[in-house]
Design a protein around this motif. Sequence first.
Motif, PDB file in Angstrom:
ATOM      1  N   SER B  93       0.379  -1.316   0.131  1.00 49.59           N
ATOM      2  CA  SER B  93       0.081   0.184  -0.061  1.00 49.59           C
ATOM      3  C   SER B  93       0.571   1.054   0.458  1.00 49.59           C
ATOM      4  N   ARG B  94       0.660   2.099  -0.359  1.00 50.37           N
ATOM      5  CA  ARG B  94       0.833   3.813  -0.523  1.00 50.37           C
ATOM      6  C   ARG B  94       0.171   4.226   0.474  1.00 50.37           C
ATOM      7  N   GLN B  95       1.042   6.096   0.570  1.00 52.14           N
ATOM      8  CA  GLN B  95       0.429   6.968   2.505  1.00 52.14           C
ATOM      9  C   GLN B  95      -0.762   6.988   2.061  1.00 52.14           C
ATOM     10  N   GLY B  96      -1.161   6.795   2.845  1.00 48.01           N
ATOM     11  CA  GLY B  96      -2.597   8.236   2.686  1.00 48.01           C
ATOM     12  C   GLY B  96      -3.677   7.293   2.380  1.00 48.01           C
ATOM     13  N   GLY B  97      -5.290   7.731   3.280  1.00 47.65           N
ATOM     14  CA  GLY B  97      -5.753   7.310   4.337  1.00 47.65           C
ATOM     15  C   GLY B  97      -6.830   6.488   2.420  1.00 47.65           C
ATOM     16  N   SER B  98      -6.835   7.075   1.602  1.00 45.81           N
ATOM     17  CA  SER B  98      -7.638   6.997   0.833  1.00 45.81           C
ATOM     18  C   SER B  98      -7.545   5.582  -0.370  1.00 45.81           C
ATOM     19  N   GLU B  99      -6.056   5.495   0.315  1.00 48.32           N
ATOM     20  CA  GLU B  99      -5.617   3.981  -0.446  1.00 48.32           C
ATOM     21  C   GLU B  99      -5.750   2.764  -0.384  1.00 48.32           C
ATOM     22  N   LYS B 100      -5.709   1.859  -0.947  1.00 46.32           N
ATOM     23  CA  LYS B 100      -6.465   0.242  -0.633  1.00 46.32           C
ATOM     24  C   LYS B 100      -5.112  -0.221  -0.014  1.00 46.32           C
TER      25      LYS B 100
END
Lengths: 113, 113
Positions: B93-100
């Motif tokens: 996963s990547r950083q960021g809340g919307s990342e899955k």
Amino acid sequence: DAGITQSPRHKVTETGTPVTLRCHQTENHRYMYWYRQDPGHGLRLIHYSYGVKDTDKGEVSDGYSVSRSKTEDFLLTLESATSSQTSVYFCAISRTGGNYGYTFGSGTRLTVV
Amino acid sequence: QQQVKQSPQSLIVQKGGIPIINCAYENTAFDYFPWYQQFPGKGPALLIAIRPDVSEKKEGRFTISFNKSAKQFSLHIMDSQPGDSATYFCAASRQGGSEKLVFGKGTKLTVNP
């Protein structure tokens, strides 16, 4: 799994009937996800939610819809079930999104006959 | 660029052996690499995870090795036991809340007595 419950655990339904699967969490997590698991395909994302009434499509969303009217509940609906939707469905939750991992439910085994 | 390729699809070892499961990714923005363990009839559960600032992480008999330049990471199970028989999924996963989380397709491990 503690904090996340899927219902029903097993269901057999007929082709063409509507089916709703429920995911309930007690963790107050913002993010919720629906996956299906099939042999040879691993886990495939159907839909996900990043808050109440905020949902988006995953990679295999055709034939599925979702709703999230409360933080704790995320519903997956098969409007008109087909045999290709026979699968094991998993719900997952996350406090902060993918970058800190998910907690999965125990799954719902759905058979469409 | 969003794929995570996992191999082998299945693996059989004898008790005490060291099974190794490999994953490769393309997206250099990924910065979180978890492994999930799934027993039959259960949902996947987080086993161990690593971030790219370290090359290795151990938790008990489970070790993740991470090679940032090769864009590969692997799971090693030391002194494997029949109770380790399960399906293992790598993810990224990547950083960021919307990342899955992006999942590999899974490896079915069988440890014979």
